[in-house]
Design an enzyme around this catalytic site. Structure first.
Site: not given
Ligand code: CMP
Length: 142
Positions: A14, A62, A96, A107, A117, A120
Site C-alpha cells: 500500500k 471506513f 488487519t 503489518r 496497514n 493487502h
Molecule cells: P485490506 O486487507 O486491504 O482489506 C480491506 C481494508 O479495509 C483492510 O485491509 C483495512 O485497511 C481496511 N479496514 C478494515 N477494517 C477497518 C476498520 N475498522 N477501520 C479502518 N480500516 C479498516
C-alpha cells in the site's frame, strides 16, 4: 478464472509502505516465506479504481478513508504462488489491525494503522482470482 485456485494469492503493497521505502524489505519477506512472484506491477490507482477494487466495503464507515488512502500514491500489486497461498500469506502479513498483529509479521513491522496497514492480502481463493484479474491480464502472468 485464469489459473487453478488454491495455490495463488493476491497482494498490494500500500501507499504508506511504498512511501516509507519498504517495497524491498516486504518483497524479501515474501520470497523468504517461500512465495514465488507470478505477476507484479508498480502502479497508482485512481479514486474510482480504488472504490471498484474495494466495492464489497462500500457501506462500511471506513470506505472513504480506505479508498482515499489507496489512491493517494503508488502501490505494488502482485500475484503470489505457494501451496496454501491464501492462508499462509495471511499468516505472514498478520492481523488487519496492526496493534493485534503478531511479532515478525509484515503489518507488525510496517503498518501505521488499520487503514494504513502496509499490505493487502486476499481472504479467499475466490477473491484471489477476482483481485488478480482486476490488475493482470492472462499474458501478464508467468
Ligand atoms: P485490506 O486487507 O486491504 O482489506 C480491506 C481494508 O479495509 C483492510 O485491509 C483495512 O485497511 C481496511 N479496514 C478494515 N477494517 C477497518 C476498520 N475498522 N477501520 C479502518 N480500516 C479498516
Amino acid at each position: 478464472m485464469h489459473y487453478m485456485s488454491g495455490n495463488q494469492t493476491f497482494t498490494m503493497i500500500k501507499p504508506i509502505a511504498v512511501k516509507n521505502n519498504k517495497i524491498g524489505p516486504i518483497l524479501k519477506m515474501i520470497n523468504e516465506a517461500g512465495f514465488r512472484i507470478k505477476a507484479m506491477k508498480f502502479t497508482h490507482l485512481t479514486k474510482q479504481q480504488a472504490c471498484e477494487f474495494y466495492a464489497v466495503h462500500t457501506d462500511k464507515y471506513f470506505f472513504e478513508d480506505l479508498t482515499s488512502f489507496m489512491s493517494s500514491g503508488p502501490i505494488v500489486a502482485a500475484i503470489l504462488e505457494k501451496e496454501n497461498a491464501v492462508a499462509d500469506y495471511r499468516k505472514l502479513i498478520g492481523a488487519t489491525d496492526p496493534a493485534k498483529a503478531e511479532e515478525g509479521t509484515i503489518r507488525k513491522l510496517y503498518a501505521e494503522s488499520m487503514s494504513h496497514n502496509a499490505v493487502h492480502g486476499s481472504d479467499s481463493d475466490e477473491n484471489a482470482c477476482i483481485e488478480g484479474d482486476f490488475f493482470f491480464s492472462k499474458m501478464e502472468r508467468f
